[in-house]
Design a protein around this motif. Structure first.
Motif, PDB file in Angstrom:
ATOM      1  N   ASP A 198       0.864  -1.179   0.000  1.00  0.00           N
ATOM      2  CA  ASP A 198       0.000   0.000   0.000  1.00  0.00           C
ATOM      3  C   ASP A 198       0.901   1.229   0.000  1.00  0.00           C
ATOM      4  OD1 ASP A 198      -2.393  -1.393   0.111  1.00  0.00           O
ATOM      5  OD2 ASP A 198      -2.312  -1.546   2.311  1.00  0.00           O
ATOM      6  N   ALA A 199       0.418   2.319  -0.568  1.00  0.00           N
ATOM      7  CA  ALA A 199       1.195   3.555  -0.586  1.00  0.00           C
ATOM      8  C   ALA A 199       1.531   4.010   0.826  1.00  0.00           C
ATOM      9  CB  ALA A 199       0.425   4.647  -1.326  1.00  0.00           C
ATOM     10  N   ALA A 200       0.617   3.745   1.756  1.00  0.00           N
ATOM     11  CA  ALA A 200       0.856   4.151   3.145  1.00  0.00           C
ATOM     12  C   ALA A 200       2.044   3.399   3.739  1.00  0.00           C
ATOM     13  CB  ALA A 200      -0.396   3.910   3.985  1.00  0.00           C
ATOM     14  N   GLU A 201       2.191   2.098   3.380  1.00  0.00           N
ATOM     15  CA  GLU A 201       3.332   1.324   3.876  1.00  0.00           C
ATOM     16  C   GLU A 201       4.642   1.906   3.345  1.00  0.00           C
ATOM     17  OE1 GLU A 201       2.692  -3.210   4.076  1.00  0.00           O
ATOM     18  OE2 GLU A 201       1.368  -2.558   2.439  1.00  0.00           O
ATOM     19  N   LEU A 202       4.644   2.232   2.067  1.00  0.00           N
ATOM     20  CA  LEU A 202       5.853   2.780   1.465  1.00  0.00           C
ATOM     21  C   LEU A 202       6.174   4.155   2.046  1.00  0.00           C
ATOM     22  CD1 LEU A 202       5.228   1.731  -2.247  1.00  0.00           C
ATOM     23  CD2 LEU A 202       6.917   0.758  -0.674  1.00  0.00           C
ATOM     24  N   ARG A 203       5.135   4.931   2.319  1.00  0.00           N
ATOM     25  CA  ARG A 203       5.349   6.251   2.917  1.00  0.00           C
ATOM     26  C   ARG A 203       5.957   6.110   4.316  1.00  0.00           C
ATOM     27  NH1 ARG A 203       3.481  11.388   2.091  1.00  0.00           N
ATOM     28  NH2 ARG A 203       3.542  12.754   3.917  1.00  0.00           N
ATOM     29  N   THR A 204       5.441   5.156   5.088  1.00  0.00           N
ATOM     30  CA  THR A 204       5.976   4.921   6.434  1.00  0.00           C
ATOM     31  C   THR A 204       7.446   4.538   6.368  1.00  0.00           C
ATOM     32  OG1 THR A 204       3.820   4.253   7.277  1.00  0.00           O
ATOM     33  CG2 THR A 204       5.759   3.524   8.509  1.00  0.00           C
ATOM     34  N   PHE A 205       7.798   3.646   5.422  1.00  0.00           N
ATOM     35  CA  PHE A 205       9.195   3.227   5.271  1.00  0.00           C
ATOM     36  C   PHE A 205      10.067   4.428   4.892  1.00  0.00           C
ATOM     37  CE2 PHE A 205      12.792   1.737   2.744  1.00  0.00           C
ATOM     38  CZ  PHE A 205      13.334   0.771   3.581  1.00  0.00           C
ATOM     39  N   PHE A 206       9.584   5.222   3.950  1.00  0.00           N
ATOM     40  CA  PHE A 206      10.317   6.408   3.507  1.00  0.00           C
ATOM     41  C   PHE A 206      10.572   7.358   4.676  1.00  0.00           C
ATOM     42  CE2 PHE A 206       9.951  10.877   2.074  1.00  0.00           C
ATOM     43  CZ  PHE A 206      11.042  10.945   1.213  1.00  0.00           C
ATOM     44  N   GLU A 207       9.541   7.616   5.457  1.00  0.00           N
ATOM     45  CA  GLU A 207       9.671   8.564   6.569  1.00  0.00           C
ATOM     46  C   GLU A 207      10.596   8.023   7.658  1.00  0.00           C
ATOM     47  OE1 GLU A 207       5.667   9.360   7.725  1.00  0.00           O
ATOM     48  OE2 GLU A 207       5.363  10.858   6.136  1.00  0.00           O
ATOM     49  N   GLU A 208      10.562   6.702   7.878  1.00  0.00           N
ATOM     50  CA  GLU A 208      11.466   6.102   8.871  1.00  0.00           C
ATOM     51  C   GLU A 208      12.929   6.286   8.449  1.00  0.00           C
ATOM     52  OE1 GLU A 208      10.211   2.080   9.039  1.00  0.00           O
ATOM     53  OE2 GLU A 208       8.609   2.439  10.525  1.00  0.00           O
ATOM     54  N   GLN A 209      13.198   6.027   7.153  1.00  0.00           N
ATOM     55  CA  GLN A 209      14.575   6.171   6.673  1.00  0.00           C
ATOM     56  C   GLN A 209      15.007   7.641   6.715  1.00  0.00           C
ATOM     57  OE1 GLN A 209      16.149   3.155   6.093  1.00  0.00           O
ATOM     58  NE2 GLN A 209      14.122   2.522   6.807  1.00  0.00           N
ATOM     59  N   CYS A 210      14.102   8.511   6.294  1.00  0.00           N
ATOM     60  CA  CYS A 210      14.436   9.938   6.286  1.00  0.00           C
ATOM     61  C   CYS A 210      14.646  10.474   7.698  1.00  0.00           C
ATOM     62  CB  CYS A 210      13.329  10.734   5.590  1.00  0.00           C
ATOM     63  SG  CYS A 210      13.300  10.506   3.804  1.00  0.00           S
ATOM     64  N   ALA A 211      13.815  10.001   8.641  1.00  0.00           N
ATOM     65  CA  ALA A 211      13.951  10.466  10.015  1.00  0.00           C
ATOM     66  C   ALA A 211      15.313  10.071  10.584  1.00  0.00           C
ATOM     67  CB  ALA A 211      12.828   9.894  10.878  1.00  0.00           C
ATOM     68  N   ARG A 212      15.756   8.868  10.223  1.00  0.00           N
ATOM     69  CA  ARG A 212      17.069   8.417  10.690  1.00  0.00           C
ATOM     70  C   ARG A 212      18.177   9.261  10.079  1.00  0.00           C
ATOM     71  NH1 ARG A 212      17.505   2.076   9.786  1.00  0.00           N
ATOM     72  NH2 ARG A 212      19.520   2.468  10.777  1.00  0.00           N
ATOM     73  N   PHE A 213      17.988   9.642   8.817  1.00  0.00           N
ATOM     74  CA  PHE A 213      19.017  10.438   8.156  1.00  0.00           C
ATOM     75  C   PHE A 213      18.893  11.918   8.503  1.00  0.00           C
ATOM     76  CE2 PHE A 213      21.089  12.699   4.678  1.00  0.00           C
ATOM     77  CZ  PHE A 213      22.254  11.969   4.540  1.00  0.00           C
ATOM     78  N   GLN A 214      17.650  12.363   8.792  1.00  0.00           N
ATOM     79  CA  GLN A 214      17.406  13.786   9.031  1.00  0.00           C
ATOM     80  C   GLN A 214      18.218  14.309  10.207  1.00  0.00           C
ATOM     81  OE1 GLN A 214      15.874  16.020   7.414  1.00  0.00           O
ATOM     82  NE2 GLN A 214      15.460  17.695   8.841  1.00  0.00           N
ATOM     83  N   ALA A 215      18.245  13.534  11.290  1.00  0.00           N
ATOM     84  CA  ALA A 215      19.008  13.964  12.459  1.00  0.00           C
ATOM     85  C   ALA A 215      20.479  14.138  12.094  1.00  0.00           C
ATOM     86  CB  ALA A 215      18.856  12.953  13.590  1.00  0.00           C
ATOM     87  N   TRP A 216      20.968  13.203  11.299  1.00  0.00           N
ATOM     88  CA  TRP A 216      22.355  13.289  10.854  1.00  0.00           C
ATOM     89  C   TRP A 216      22.542  14.484   9.920  1.00  0.00           C
ATOM     90  CZ3 TRP A 216      26.687  11.003  12.415  1.00  0.00           C
ATOM     91  CH2 TRP A 216      27.827  11.128  11.616  1.00  0.00           C
ATOM     92  N   ALA A 217      21.599  14.660   8.993  1.00  0.00           N
ATOM     93  CA  ALA A 217      21.698  15.765   8.041  1.00  0.00           C
ATOM     94  C   ALA A 217      21.687  17.115   8.751  1.00  0.00           C
ATOM     95  CB  ALA A 217      20.552  15.690   7.034  1.00  0.00           C
ATOM     96  N   THR A 218      20.847  17.232   9.778  1.00  0.00           N
ATOM     97  CA  THR A 218      20.785  18.480  10.546  1.00  0.00           C
ATOM     98  C   THR A 218      22.126  18.767  11.209  1.00  0.00           C
ATOM     99  OG1 THR A 218      18.425  18.163  10.957  1.00  0.00           O
ATOM    100  CG2 THR A 218      19.602  19.667  12.428  1.00  0.00           C
ATOM    101  N   THR A 219      22.707  17.717  11.781  1.00  0.00           N
ATOM    102  CA  THR A 219      24.019  17.856  12.418  1.00  0.00           C
ATOM    103  C   THR A 219      25.080  18.238  11.396  1.00  0.00           C
ATOM    104  OG1 THR A 219      23.418  16.211  14.081  1.00  0.00           O
ATOM    105  CG2 THR A 219      25.760  16.657  13.791  1.00  0.00           C
ATOM    106  N   GLU A 220      25.019  17.591  10.224  1.00  0.00           N
ATOM    107  CA  GLU A 220      26.014  17.868   9.186  1.00  0.00           C
ATOM    108  C   GLU A 220      25.860  19.279   8.617  1.00  0.00           C
ATOM    109  OE1 GLU A 220      28.779  15.917   8.076  1.00  0.00           O
ATOM    110  OE2 GLU A 220      28.181  15.315  10.086  1.00  0.00           O
TER     111      GLU A 220
END
Length: 766
Positions: A140-162
């Motif tokens: 479902d699109a919602a499943e893919l969106r959840t996966f996308f947001e999980e990966q981005c959230a993990r990278f976002q904290a790093w990106a903010t720091t960088e």
């Protein structure tokens, strides 16, 4: 401010898990991968879409990339991966990465097309058998969106720091003052030229003598220009550890003088220096530091980047604390460092990691090449390759029966060439087509075998396979910049027609291989005390036509260095016996006149032993110590430790070796040098062929100079440069050989030297 990241980079950061697994499996070449993708696409219907540009936003993170393909008939988005051998050889951590990429593209596609449900498939394509294997999953699109947001959230904290790090770094660099307060004589001129090169882009050759502070004089302006020129990273490349150490010291000073220290400086260490388990293979079933490497990597990475000085000791300490491999942790840290210090091969080699990372991530980089006169010879080795028949024999013995027949075919083609060659050494216009075809056929067969049954890293068959790959790649790029030669092995005293041989694709001029490296960098600065004549380095290193040139005047006065030419002695091989006693008496007389620390440079270890032994016999009052063949790091340190401020004696070393450059012995630690050679490369069949190749490329007059004279005199000037290191140093240099009287030779010596003649007594040898 938005942080842009490619889908692959995002997934490599967030989705890699499990073991580090570097067991070799033959991968498709770039062209094979492209062809494999095209084959898969050609099998689809006319409605199939390929190379679909997609992007999406998550808070301040912009994710972008291209999906391989979409089949509207089945509503399937595909991530296509090519491979060789067995599909089971695709590692689990790679499969996890492939699935993560597919799902990220799946979300971006659903978002772009307004789709509520999508089938996502990873498609594996065997480039040899053309077998296609699909692994589809419905989402479902919602499943893919959840996966996308999980990966981005993990990278976002790093990106903010960088982002915060980058902003703080650029602000600190913009406000940075020269850490020493005042520039040394010539140092400002060098810094201005480097800054302009960084500002405008392109290449610069900078000749600047020892003593002006070249390392700080190049790093400071390049980093100062980084904020305005949007330089992401600076690569400081050195030929020797001494150059790397000076770079690290300069960066320490810059960090110490910054209002807000934060410049991350990584010193890349050689694998054999940092490997904790050299007896184990690099995969989780063998090495405990490879087991679960990617699971522990995030915490280790964060802990390491809390430091600014990422030298070998720091990286090892962090790696040990988190149970990861220090070598591969440092490879990861290269992605997040501001300055990376490493050997030449990390950027200029055909498989250079820094060059590959810069290309993959589209970094804007500036490259500093320390002691750049060394790059000619080093690059020649990078782009030369050999194959030996004894290695083929070992590979055949280790190979399964099915491969032996094919390796025997290669051996027959090899022997056919051997039978045509009556002499011990011969160069050819090109690699014989039949021999190259046999090598390529063997490569394909071994690759198929290894794809089905991976081999240990030290397996003779695998080692020979790697050698064949390198040999074939360079043979396919063969041109006037290279030689192909065959050397017969006579160590077993057998007749030449039946003895085994070694094949070599030997690089003469590395220019064609290096040009792409300059083009990939925003700015490249090559600096050294010996880049004279500049045209030699422009030609051999393949520098662009618009490469700038600066020659910084020496900060010394002629009175600081007394240079004597002992022009009535020959150090040619045929005259060495007659030269021994005059050289020995000269060393003893100078030592008696002005006791202190001296270095004596000879052309070979044999000659060194003869002079040192005679000095001990005739003048036992002169303390001496000697460089030895294959001297290890501890031995080199002990050799240099003899040069103390209050010490005295004569150290003997080989010209062009570990002690003739990148050695800093200021003040009274070294007050003089004796150079009993012109440093010319040995006249032998290989060098004569290189001379002939140089004549074809640059004219008959340049063949000898490019092959012998310029490389030799560069070693002499470097060795003499060990004597005067600081602006207040004084010393004496003796140039011992009758050829130093020639005007052409003297024109290659530093202009600030004032040469005086000295006559040596021709006492009969003892």
């Amino acid at each position: 401010m938005s942080y842009s990241v490619a889908v692959r980079t995002l997934c490599e950061f967030t989705a890699r898990a499990g073991d580090l697994d570097l067991r070799f499996t033959p991968a498709p070449t770039g062209p094979e991968g492209v062809a494999g993708h095209a084959t898969v696409v050609d099998r689809r219907t006319a409605a199939y879409e390929s190379e679909i540009a997609l992007s999406g936003q998550y808070q301040d993170l912009l994710v972008r990339g291209r999906a391989d393909g979409y089949d509207p008939d089945t509503n399937q988005l595909e991530e296509i991966k090519t491979y060789r051998g067995e599909l089971s050889s695709v590692r689990d951590n790679h499969r996890a990465l492939h699935w993560a990429q597919a799902c990220i593209y799946g979300h971006l596609f659903c978002q772009a097309r307004g789709i509520s449900r999508l089938r996502v498939a990873v498609v594996y394509f065997n480039v040899v058998t053309e077998e296609e294997t699909q692994f589809p999953r419905d989402y479902d699109a919602a499943e893919l969106r959840t996966f996308f947001e999980e990966q981005c959230a993990r990278f976002q904290a790093w990106a903010t720091t960088e982002l915060a790090h980058r902003q703080a770094r650029d602000l600190a660099l913009a406000q940075l003052d020269f850490p020493l307060g005042q520039f040394r004589a010539g140092q400002r001129e060098l810094a201005v030229s480097v800054y302009r090169t960084a500002r405008d882009g392109g290449c610069l050759l900078a000749q600047a003598s020892t003593g002006i502070g070249k390392t700080l004089g190049t790093l400071f302006p390049l980093l100062k220009a980084a904020p305005d020129t949007r330089i992401d990273k600076v690569f400081f490349l050195a030929a020797k550890n001494a150059g790397k150490a000076l770079a690290q010291q300069a960066l320490d000073r810059l960090n110490e003088s910054a209002a807000q220290p934060g410049l991350r400086a990584l010193d890349l260490q050689a694998r054999d220096k940092v490997c904790v388990y050299p007896d184990k293979a690099c995969h989780g079933e063998s090495c405990p530091l490879a087991r679960g490497f990617y699971d522990r990597l995030p915490e280790a990475r964060a802990a390491a980047l809390a430091h600014t000085r990422l030298d070998g000791s720091t990286v090892r300490t962090v790696a040990q604390a988190h149970g990861v491999c220090p070598y591969y942790l440092s490879q990861e840290l290269a992605r997040w460092s501001d300055v990376v210090i490493g050997d030449y091969n990390y950027y200029f080699d055909s498989n250079a990691i820094l060059y590959a990372l810069a290309q993959a991530h589209q970094w804007r980089v500036a490259v500093l090449v320390d002691e750049a006169h060394n790059l000619v010879d080093r690059a020649r080795h990078m782009y030369s390759s050999t194959l030996s028949q004894p290695a083929l024999k070992r590979a055949r013995q280790a190979a399964p029966k099915a491969l032996r027949k094919l390796l025997d075919g290669l051996n027959r083609a090899w022997n056919a060439l051997n039978r045509k060659q009556a002499c011990a050494y011969q160069a050819y216009d090109a690699v014989p087509a039949g021999l190259l075809a046999a090598v390529q056929k063997a490569i394909v067969a071994v690759a198929e075998h290894v794809g089905q049954a991976p081999l240990a890293q030290d397996d003779p068959l695998l080692l020979f396979y790697f050698e064949m790959l390198s040999f074939a790649r360079l043979a396919e790029q063969f041109g006037p910049h290279a030689l192909f030669d065959v050397t017969r092995d006579r160590r077993d005293d057998s007749d030449v027609p039946t003895s085994p041989s070694t094949l070599c694709v030997r690089n003469v001029v590395p220019a064609p291989h290096l040009a792409a490296r300059y083009a990939a960098a925003h700015a490249t600065v090559l600096f050294s005390a010996t880049l004279n004549p500049q045209q030699y380095y422009r030609d051999t290193l393949g520098l662009p036509d618009k490469t700038g040139w600066i020659e910084v005047a020496a900060p010394f006065q002629a009175e600081q260095l007394t240079v004597h030419v002992a022009g009535n002695v020959s150090t040619r091989y045929r005259d060495r016996k007659q030269s021994l006693r005059p050289i020995v008496d000269l060393i003893a007389a100078q030592y008696a006149k002005n006791p202190g620390n001296y270095l004596s440079f000879l052309s070979s270890f044999e000659y060194l032993e003869q002079v040192a032994d005679l000095l001990s016999q005739c003048h036992p009052q002169v303390p001496l110590w000697k460089q030895t063949p294959a001297m290890n790091e501890a031995g080199r340190e002990a050799f240099l430790a003899r040069f103390t401020e209050s010490g005295s004696g004569v150290g003997f070393a080989v010209l062009g070796g570990a002690f003739s450059e990148a050695v800093d012995l200021p003040g009274k630690r070294l007050i003089g040098a004796f150079i009993a050679t012109l440093g010319l490369p040995q006249v032998n069949p290989v060098n004569e062929q290189m001379k002939a190749a140089m004549e074809k490329l640059y004219g008959k007059d340049q063949g000898y100079d490019y092959t012998y004279l310029y490389p030799g005199l560069q070693k002499v000037v470097q060795a003499a440069g060990r004597v005067i290191r600081g602006e207040h140093d004084t010393g004496t240099v003796y140039l011992i050989d009758d050829r130093y009287r020639r005007g052409k030779v003297q024109a290659l010596l530093p202009g600030w030297w004032q040469l005086g003649a000295v006559h040596l007594s021709q006492t009969a040898p003892a």
